[in-house]
Structures are given as structure tokens and as C-alpha cells.
Design a protein around this motif. Structure first.
Motif, PDB file in Angstrom:
ATOM      1  N   MET A  73      -9.502 -20.886  40.067  1.00 27.83           N
ATOM      2  CA  MET A  73      -8.560 -21.655  40.893  1.00 27.83           C
ATOM      3  C   MET A  73      -7.528 -22.377  40.024  1.00 27.83           C
ATOM      4  O   MET A  73      -6.354 -22.449  40.369  1.00 27.83           O
ATOM      5  CB  MET A  73      -9.294 -22.672  41.768  1.00 27.83           C
ATOM      6  N   GLU A  74      -7.977 -22.888  38.903  1.00 26.75           N
ATOM      7  CA  GLU A  74      -7.094 -23.645  38.000  1.00 26.75           C
ATOM      8  C   GLU A  74      -6.152 -22.744  37.212  1.00 26.75           C
ATOM      9  O   GLU A  74      -4.978 -23.056  37.032  1.00 26.75           O
ATOM     10  CB  GLU A  74      -7.955 -24.470  37.038  1.00 26.75           C
ATOM     11  N   ARG A  75      -6.652 -21.615  36.729  1.00 27.06           N
ATOM     12  CA  ARG A  75      -5.890 -20.813  35.768  1.00 27.06           C
ATOM     13  C   ARG A  75      -5.392 -19.464  36.292  1.00 27.06           C
ATOM     14  O   ARG A  75      -4.539 -18.851  35.669  1.00 27.06           O
ATOM     15  CB  ARG A  75      -6.756 -20.536  34.528  1.00 27.06           C
ATOM     16  N   CYS A  76      -5.923 -18.978  37.427  1.00 29.37           N
ATOM     17  CA  CYS A  76      -5.616 -17.613  37.868  1.00 29.37           C
ATOM     18  C   CYS A  76      -5.004 -17.525  39.263  1.00 29.37           C
ATOM     19  O   CYS A  76      -4.236 -16.597  39.547  1.00 29.37           O
ATOM     20  CB  CYS A  76      -6.888 -16.763  37.859  1.00 29.37           C
ATOM     21  N   ALA A  77      -5.364 -18.448  40.147  1.00 25.15           N
ATOM     22  CA  ALA A  77      -4.985 -18.342  41.556  1.00 25.15           C
ATOM     23  C   ALA A  77      -3.483 -18.377  41.786  1.00 25.15           C
ATOM     24  O   ALA A  77      -2.995 -17.770  42.743  1.00 25.15           O
ATOM     25  CB  ALA A  77      -5.667 -19.443  42.368  1.00 25.15           C
ATOM     26  N   GLN A  78      -2.730 -19.046  40.924  1.00 20.02           N
ATOM     27  CA  GLN A  78      -1.282 -19.117  41.134  1.00 20.02           C
ATOM     28  C   GLN A  78      -0.636 -17.733  41.110  1.00 20.02           C
ATOM     29  O   GLN A  78       0.390 -17.520  41.754  1.00 20.02           O
ATOM     30  CB  GLN A  78      -0.598 -20.076  40.153  1.00 20.02           C
ATOM     31  N   CYS A  79      -1.213 -16.779  40.411  1.00 17.51           N
ATOM     32  CA  CYS A  79      -0.677 -15.405  40.381  1.00 17.51           C
ATOM     33  C   CYS A  79      -1.485 -14.451  41.259  1.00 17.51           C
ATOM     34  O   CYS A  79      -0.929 -13.532  41.858  1.00 17.51           O
ATOM     35  CB  CYS A  79      -0.669 -14.859  38.958  1.00 17.51           C
ATOM     36  N   HIS A  80      -2.785 -14.648  41.310  1.00 21.12           N
ATOM     37  CA  HIS A  80      -3.654 -13.684  41.975  1.00 21.12           C
ATOM     38  C   HIS A  80      -4.156 -14.139  43.339  1.00 21.12           C
ATOM     39  O   HIS A  80      -4.896 -13.399  43.991  1.00 21.12           O
ATOM     40  CB  HIS A  80      -4.834 -13.332  41.064  1.00 21.12           C
ATOM     41  N   GLY A  81      -3.757 -15.331  43.789  1.00 20.41           N
ATOM     42  CA  GLY A  81      -4.177 -15.832  45.091  1.00 20.41           C
ATOM     43  C   GLY A  81      -5.551 -16.456  45.042  1.00 20.41           C
ATOM     44  O   GLY A  81      -6.358 -16.162  44.166  1.00 20.41           O
ATOM     45  N   GLU A  82      -5.825 -17.342  45.998  1.00 18.47           N
ATOM     46  CA  GLU A  82      -7.103 -18.069  46.015  1.00 18.47           C
ATOM     47  C   GLU A  82      -8.306 -17.156  46.158  1.00 18.47           C
ATOM     48  O   GLU A  82      -9.385 -17.472  45.694  1.00 18.47           O
ATOM     49  CB  GLU A  82      -7.107 -19.101  47.145  1.00 18.47           C
ATOM     50  N   PHE A  83      -8.107 -16.022  46.835  1.00 20.45           N
ATOM     51  CA  PHE A  83      -9.223 -15.109  47.066  1.00 20.45           C
ATOM     52  C   PHE A  83      -8.996 -13.751  46.416  1.00 20.45           C
ATOM     53  O   PHE A  83      -9.592 -12.764  46.815  1.00 20.45           O
ATOM     54  CB  PHE A  83      -9.469 -14.963  48.569  1.00 20.45           C
ATOM     55  N   GLY A  84      -8.081 -13.684  45.426  1.00 20.06           N
ATOM     56  CA  GLY A  84      -7.805 -12.434  44.737  1.00 20.06           C
ATOM     57  C   GLY A  84      -6.879 -11.510  45.499  1.00 20.06           C
ATOM     58  O   GLY A  84      -6.717 -10.348  45.129  1.00 20.06           O
TER      59      GLY A  84
ATOM     60  N   PRO B 134      -5.159 -16.254  30.803  1.00 16.52           N
ATOM     61  CA  PRO B 134      -4.145 -16.312  31.838  1.00 16.52           C
ATOM     62  C   PRO B 134      -2.768 -15.955  31.282  1.00 16.52           C
ATOM     63  O   PRO B 134      -2.535 -16.031  30.078  1.00 16.52           O
ATOM     64  CB  PRO B 134      -4.182 -17.748  32.339  1.00 16.52           C
ATOM     65  N   PHE B 135      -1.895 -15.562  32.184  1.00 15.16           N
ATOM     66  CA  PHE B 135      -0.587 -15.040  31.805  1.00 15.16           C
ATOM     67  C   PHE B 135       0.176 -15.996  30.890  1.00 15.16           C
ATOM     68  O   PHE B 135       0.827 -15.564  29.950  1.00 15.16           O
ATOM     69  CB  PHE B 135       0.218 -14.749  33.076  1.00 15.16           C
ATOM     70  N   ASP B 136       0.070 -17.289  31.151  1.00 18.24           N
ATOM     71  CA  ASP B 136       0.821 -18.267  30.363  1.00 18.24           C
ATOM     72  C   ASP B 136       0.113 -18.706  29.088  1.00 18.24           C
ATOM     73  O   ASP B 136       0.677 -19.444  28.283  1.00 18.24           O
ATOM     74  CB  ASP B 136       1.166 -19.493  31.212  1.00 18.24           C
ATOM     75  N   ALA B 137      -1.125 -18.258  28.888  1.00 15.61           N
ATOM     76  CA  ALA B 137      -1.874 -18.640  27.683  1.00 15.61           C
ATOM     77  C   ALA B 137      -2.916 -17.582  27.356  1.00 15.61           C
ATOM     78  O   ALA B 137      -4.119 -17.841  27.401  1.00 15.61           O
ATOM     79  CB  ALA B 137      -2.532 -19.999  27.884  1.00 15.61           C
ATOM     80  N   PRO B 138      -2.480 -16.356  27.011  1.00 19.42           N
ATOM     81  CA  PRO B 138      -3.455 -15.296  26.725  1.00 19.42           C
ATOM     82  C   PRO B 138      -4.377 -15.669  25.573  1.00 19.42           C
ATOM     83  O   PRO B 138      -3.992 -16.387  24.665  1.00 19.42           O
ATOM     84  CB  PRO B 138      -2.591 -14.085  26.386  1.00 19.42           C
TER      85      PRO B 138
END
Length: 194
Positions: A69-80, A124-128
Motif C-alpha cells: 500500500m505504501e510503495r506499490c499501490a500508487q502505480c498498481h492499484g490497491e488491489f493490483g 518500487p519504480f521510484d527507488a529500485p
């Protein structure tokens, strides 16, 4: 300057670029250096389908949910479900043979280790490469959980991650084109290999 001259310069520069595996002579073109095993270790991240290369650690989906939720949901959505332009991580199981295939982690990817490897290297995209091995296992477990492939409390680590059978594991076939099966000669060769 003529086009030929630019190509000649580019090819000369590229000829001096070698990987550590090629071990050029010292001072070859005066470029680069051989890496020691210690220098190469942080970049040696590849993970094979059978789990070879997985680091020590473990994680489970209920640990990975808050991190997702913190690092991935902004690109992949809350439920993927995916946020444009990023694709969905879930759904589509059984859709690949239809006229509207959904290529997601659950429907398309053949190995869980590929998912771990991809997250470890690029997310995550902004910090691989900013996630620890435990965090990477936890996020991997959460994405697998979103695809109904593991229970929320199942610990995943190097001993069991590769054992999870992805729905499309058997969906990939060898390339049937005849030119893709030629083997390169790796020693002084005296005959052409068909």
C-alpha cells in the motif's frame, strides 16, 4: 563529418567496452577494468526458475500488504488492478487463449521466482533495489495472495517460493523456428554446426 566516420568512431568506442566476464587484457583500449568478486557481488542478483540465487529471508502476504500500500499501490492499484499506464497484477487466469487476453502476474508469468527477481531489481519504480530481501518476499507473497495463489499467512522464502505452481507455468512452448536452435561453437571449431 561523413556518416562513415561517425560509424567508425562509434564502433571503435564499442570495441573497447567489455563485460567483466570477457576479461580483456590490462589496458585494452585504455577503457574499463575487471571487477573482483566482491565488487561484482552487489550486482549479481539473478534468480533462476528453480530458486537458485534466492537470498536468505522470508515474508508473508499479511506483512507485505502495508508495504504494498505504501510503495506499490500508487502505480498498481490497491488491489493490483493497475493504474494507467501500469498494467494489472491480477486477473485474467484462463484468458490467454481468448480474443481478450489479460496478461497479469497471475495469468501470464510462469514462475514465482521471476516475480521475486523483478520486484527485487526494479521496484518500487521510484527507488529500485531499495527493498530488503524480507520486504521483497513479503511483497511477492502479497501479489501472489492477490492472485489467490497463496494464503495470507504462508511464509515464503528460498526453500518454498519456487515450489508454487503458477497457472501459466506450462503455457510457454519452445520456439519452433529452425534458426533459434543453432548452437554457437564455444571453442576452436573445425566444422559448421547445423
Amino acid at each position: 563529418m561523413h556518416r562513415f566516420s561517425l560509424w567508425a568512431i562509434a564502433l571503435t568506442l564499442l570495441a573497447g567496452c567489455h563485460t567483466a566476464a570477457s576479461k580483456p587484457e590490462a589496458g585494452y583500449y585504455g577503457l574499463g577494468q575487471n571487477l573482483s568478486p566482491a565488487e561484482w557481488a552487489p550486482w549479481d542478483l539473478d534468480v533462476a526458475p528453480d530458486g537458485t540465487g534466492l537470498p536468505p529471508g522470508s515474508g508473508q502476504a499479511n506483512q507485505g500488504e502495508s508495504l504494498y500500500m505504501e510503495r506499490c499501490a500508487q502505480c498498481h492499484g490497491e488491489f493490483g488492478e493497475g493504474v494507467f499506464p501500469y498494467g494489472s497484477l491480477i486477473g485474467g487466469i484462463g484468458s490467454l487463449g481468448t480474443t481478450a487476453p489479460v496478461r497479469s502476474v497471475g495469468s501470464f508469468w510462469p514462475y514465482t521466482t521471476t516475480l521475486f527477481d523483478y520486484i527485487r531489481r526494479t521496484m518500487p519504480f521510484d527507488a529500485p533495489q531499495s527493498l530488503s530481501p524480507n520486504e521483497t518476499y513479503a511483497v511477492t507473497a502479497y501479489v501472489l495472495y492477490l492472485n489467490d495463489l497463496v494464503p495470507i499467512d504462508q511464509p515464503l522464502g528460498p526453500k518454498n517460493l519456487a515450489q508454487i505452481e503458477m497457472p501459466n507455468r506450462r503455457g510457454f512452448v519452445p520456439d519452433p523456428r529452425p534458426d533459434t536452435h543453432n548452437r554457437a561453437c564455444m571453442a576452436p571449431c573445425t566444422q559448421e554446426i547445423p
